[in-house]
Motif scaffolding. Structure first.
Motif, PDB file in Angstrom:
ATOM      1  N   LEU A 260       0.829  -1.209   0.000  1.00  0.00           N
ATOM      2  CA  LEU A 260       0.000   0.000   0.000  1.00  0.00           C
ATOM      3  C   LEU A 260       0.862   1.257   0.000  1.00  0.00           C
ATOM      4  N   VAL A 261       1.843   1.293   0.897  1.00  0.00           N
ATOM      5  CA  VAL A 261       2.679   2.496   1.000  1.00  0.00           C
ATOM      6  C   VAL A 261       3.472   2.730  -0.281  1.00  0.00           C
ATOM      7  N   VAL A 262       4.098   1.678  -0.790  1.00  0.00           N
ATOM      8  CA  VAL A 262       4.905   1.833  -2.007  1.00  0.00           C
ATOM      9  C   VAL A 262       4.034   2.276  -3.177  1.00  0.00           C
ATOM     10  N   ALA A 263       2.820   1.747  -3.258  1.00  0.00           N
ATOM     11  CA  ALA A 263       1.930   2.110  -4.362  1.00  0.00           C
ATOM     12  C   ALA A 263       1.498   3.565  -4.282  1.00  0.00           C
ATOM     13  N   MET A 264       1.394   4.113  -3.074  1.00  0.00           N
ATOM     14  CA  MET A 264       0.821   5.446  -2.908  1.00  0.00           C
ATOM     15  C   MET A 264       1.821   6.553  -2.640  1.00  0.00           C
TER      16      MET A 264
ATOM     17  N   LYS B 273       1.800   2.088  10.442  1.00  0.00           N
ATOM     18  CA  LYS B 273       1.812   1.854  11.882  1.00  0.00           C
ATOM     19  C   LYS B 273       1.810   0.348  12.071  1.00  0.00           C
ATOM     20  N   TRP B 274       2.780  -0.165  12.832  1.00  0.00           N
ATOM     21  CA  TRP B 274       2.876  -1.609  12.999  1.00  0.00           C
ATOM     22  C   TRP B 274       1.578  -2.173  13.544  1.00  0.00           C
ATOM     23  N   PRO B 275       1.086  -3.305  13.011  1.00  0.00           N
ATOM     24  CA  PRO B 275       1.750  -4.061  11.961  1.00  0.00           C
ATOM     25  C   PRO B 275       1.436  -3.634  10.531  1.00  0.00           C
ATOM     26  N   ASN B 276       0.216  -3.106  10.296  1.00  0.00           N
ATOM     27  CA  ASN B 276      -0.119  -2.872   8.891  1.00  0.00           C
ATOM     28  C   ASN B 276      -1.168  -1.797   8.633  1.00  0.00           C
ATOM     29  N   ASP B 277      -1.326  -0.835   9.542  1.00  0.00           N
ATOM     30  CA  ASP B 277      -2.253   0.265   9.274  1.00  0.00           C
ATOM     31  C   ASP B 277      -1.566   1.294   8.380  1.00  0.00           C
ATOM     32  N   LEU B 278      -2.258   1.714   7.318  1.00  0.00           N
ATOM     33  CA  LEU B 278      -1.734   2.750   6.437  1.00  0.00           C
ATOM     34  C   LEU B 278      -2.052   4.118   7.023  1.00  0.00           C
ATOM     35  N   LEU B 279      -1.017   4.930   7.228  1.00  0.00           N
ATOM     36  CA  LEU B 279      -1.168   6.285   7.749  1.00  0.00           C
ATOM     37  C   LEU B 279      -0.928   7.275   6.617  1.00  0.00           C
ATOM     38  N   LEU B 280      -1.839   8.243   6.498  1.00  0.00           N
ATOM     39  CA  LEU B 280      -1.737   9.213   5.413  1.00  0.00           C
ATOM     40  C   LEU B 280      -1.733  10.641   5.958  1.00  0.00           C
ATOM     41  N   GLY B 281      -0.970  11.511   5.266  1.00  0.00           N
ATOM     42  CA  GLY B 281      -0.975  12.924   5.577  1.00  0.00           C
ATOM     43  C   GLY B 281      -0.055  13.295   6.719  1.00  0.00           C
ATOM     44  N   PRO B 282       0.146  14.586   6.927  1.00  0.00           N
ATOM     45  CA  PRO B 282       1.063  15.064   7.978  1.00  0.00           C
ATOM     46  C   PRO B 282       0.591  14.692   9.378  1.00  0.00           C
TER      47      PRO B 282
ATOM     48  N   ARG C 266      10.986  -1.468   7.449  1.00  0.00           N
ATOM     49  CA  ARG C 266      11.578  -0.612   8.478  1.00  0.00           C
ATOM     50  C   ARG C 266      11.670   0.839   8.013  1.00  0.00           C
ATOM     51  N   GLN C 267      12.013   1.027   6.756  1.00  0.00           N
ATOM     52  CA  GLN C 267      12.173   2.381   6.205  1.00  0.00           C
ATOM     53  C   GLN C 267      10.865   3.165   6.242  1.00  0.00           C
ATOM     54  N   ARG C 268       9.731   2.463   6.155  1.00  0.00           N
ATOM     55  CA  ARG C 268       8.440   3.134   6.024  1.00  0.00           C
ATOM     56  C   ARG C 268       7.561   2.993   7.259  1.00  0.00           C
ATOM     57  N   CYS C 269       8.114   2.449   8.335  1.00  0.00           N
ATOM     58  CA  CYS C 269       7.326   2.224   9.549  1.00  0.00           C
ATOM     59  C   CYS C 269       7.432   3.420  10.485  1.00  0.00           C
TER      60      CYS C 269
ATOM     61  N   LEU D 190       1.718  -2.808  27.385  1.00  0.00           N
ATOM     62  CA  LEU D 190       3.171  -2.665  27.377  1.00  0.00           C
ATOM     63  C   LEU D 190       3.485  -1.252  26.922  1.00  0.00           C
ATOM     64  N   VAL D 191       4.304  -0.549  27.678  1.00  0.00           N
ATOM     65  CA  VAL D 191       4.670   0.834  27.341  1.00  0.00           C
ATOM     66  C   VAL D 191       6.174   0.923  27.166  1.00  0.00           C
ATOM     67  N   GLY D 192       6.608   1.604  26.127  1.00  0.00           N
ATOM     68  CA  GLY D 192       8.038   1.764  25.894  1.00  0.00           C
ATOM     69  C   GLY D 192       8.297   2.414  24.556  1.00  0.00           C
ATOM     70  N   THR D 193       9.512   2.224  24.042  1.00  0.00           N
ATOM     71  CA  THR D 193       9.913   2.780  22.749  1.00  0.00           C
ATOM     72  C   THR D 193       9.986   1.656  21.721  1.00  0.00           C
ATOM     73  N   ALA D 194       9.355   1.879  20.573  1.00  0.00           N
ATOM     74  CA  ALA D 194       9.420   0.887  19.496  1.00  0.00           C
ATOM     75  C   ALA D 194      10.837   0.891  18.936  1.00  0.00           C
ATOM     76  N   ASP D 195      11.574  -0.174  19.220  1.00  0.00           N
ATOM     77  CA  ASP D 195      13.004  -0.211  18.940  1.00  0.00           C
ATOM     78  C   ASP D 195      13.321  -0.803  17.569  1.00  0.00           C
ATOM     79  N   ASP D 196      12.534  -1.809  17.141  1.00  0.00           N
ATOM     80  CA  ASP D 196      12.870  -2.499  15.892  1.00  0.00           C
ATOM     81  C   ASP D 196      11.704  -3.371  15.461  1.00  0.00           C
ATOM     82  N   VAL D 197      11.780  -3.835  14.203  1.00  0.00           N
ATOM     83  CA  VAL D 197      10.937  -4.918  13.699  1.00  0.00           C
ATOM     84  C   VAL D 197      11.894  -6.040  13.338  1.00  0.00           C
ATOM     85  N   ASP D 198      11.677  -7.233  13.920  1.00  0.00           N
ATOM     86  CA  ASP D 198      12.655  -8.307  13.739  1.00  0.00           C
ATOM     87  C   ASP D 198      12.406  -9.103  12.452  1.00  0.00           C
TER      88      ASP D 198
END
Length: 291
Positions: free
Chosen positions: A106-110, A127-136, A235-238, A255-263
């Motif tokens: 979706l992201v690459v297409a748009m 937004k992990w795992p797969n919500d498409l976010l649009l706009g500022p 990772r580049q588009r998350c 769970l609260v914290g910082t999103a560090d990575d996608v494995d």
């Protein structure tokens, strides 16, 4: 006007270009209305429908999102469709990458979409795992639900061979295309609300082309998301990575914290305030706004 009549020629043209021998998809069926395209394709899979079957509904009355949420849009305003995959080249343990692959498609297409007379491209992220976010403001423009379903007798693979009996994947996607801003739910947006005017057949054609290409890479790499380039692209588009997040886990734990990575398996790695790393395979993520 009956949903889809206005763009009837465009839908017919897409069926010609997207489906073999011209395109990479086995079938592309378009119906006026149904309860759920995922449910319909699950039934088709059990009956032996071929790999890479696509079902589009101009109006979906009982669409489902993750955690049994509903997905609704007005007739011919949203793009609701599902794809049936029989990725026999990919170990079932790696099938969890399918919804992330769909989100990346979706992201690459748009990401090259533009508003009329604008030089700026549409801001699109995941937004992990797969919500498409649009706009500022990063509002939700699409959602994805992936399900493993009984595969029936196996059906035909995309390469013309026969898939073995077993399970199949159904990936459902709902995109807000031309829903007016006043009719959108809180936190939602659409391509129209972002001043992007593109027909539903064109959007579907764009998404299916990218989806098939990423799926080819995934299968060629035998499900290795790193080798297929999916992991780096995701990772580049998350937009979740690097953010403070609150993750609602099964059982209503948080769970609260910082999103560090996608494995490598597509799981979210969260660094808790004390430094401990927790890997999340399933959960609802909330991006915490800075105080």
């Amino acid at each position: 006007m009956i949903p889809g009549v206005k763009d009837a020629a465009a839908w017919k043209a897409l069926q010609t270009t997207a489906v073999g021998p011209t395109g990479p998809w086995a079938r592309l069926d378009v119906v006026d209305a149904t309860g759920s395209t995922n449910a319909d394709l699950a039934a088709a899979a059990a009956a032996g429908a071929p790999d890479r079957t696509v079902l589009v509904a101009h109006h979906q009355t009982a669409g489902r999102g993750r955690r049994e949420r509903t997905w609704e849009s007005g007739p011919a305003e949203g793009l609701t469709f599902s794809v049936l995959l029989r990725p026999t080249e990919v170990p079932p343990a790696q099938w969890g990458w399918a919804p992330l692959l769909a989100g990346l498609a979706l992201v690459v297409a748009m990401e090259d979409y533009r508003a009329p007379a604008s030089v700026a491209t549409l801001e699109a992220a995941l937004k992990w795992p797969n919500d498409l976010l649009l706009g500022p403001d990063q509002r939700k423009g699409a959602g994805i639900l992936s399900e493993v379903v009984p595969g029936g007798p196996g059906g035909e693979r995309s390469d013309g061979g026969s898939a073995q009996p077993g399970n199949a994947l159904v990936v459902g996607i709902g995109i807000n295309v031309s829903t007016p801003e006043a009719e959108l739910p809180e936190g939602g947006t659409s391509l129209l609300a972002q001043s992007v005017r593109r027909s539903r057949p064109d959007v579907l054609g764009d998404v299916l082309a990218v989806f098939a290409s990423l799926d080819d890479d995934w299968r060629a790499a035998r499900g290795d998301a790193g080798r297929a380039g999916l992991l780096s692209g995701y990772r580049q588009r998350c937009a979740t990575l690097g953010r403070e997040v609150r993750v609602v886990l099964p059982g209503d734990r948080e769970l609260v914290g910082t999103a560090d990575d996608v494995d490598d398996d597509g799981r979210l790695v969260v660094r808790e305030p004390g430094g401990a790393l927790t890997t999340v395979a399933a959960g609802d993520v909330v991006h915490v706004r800075p105080a």
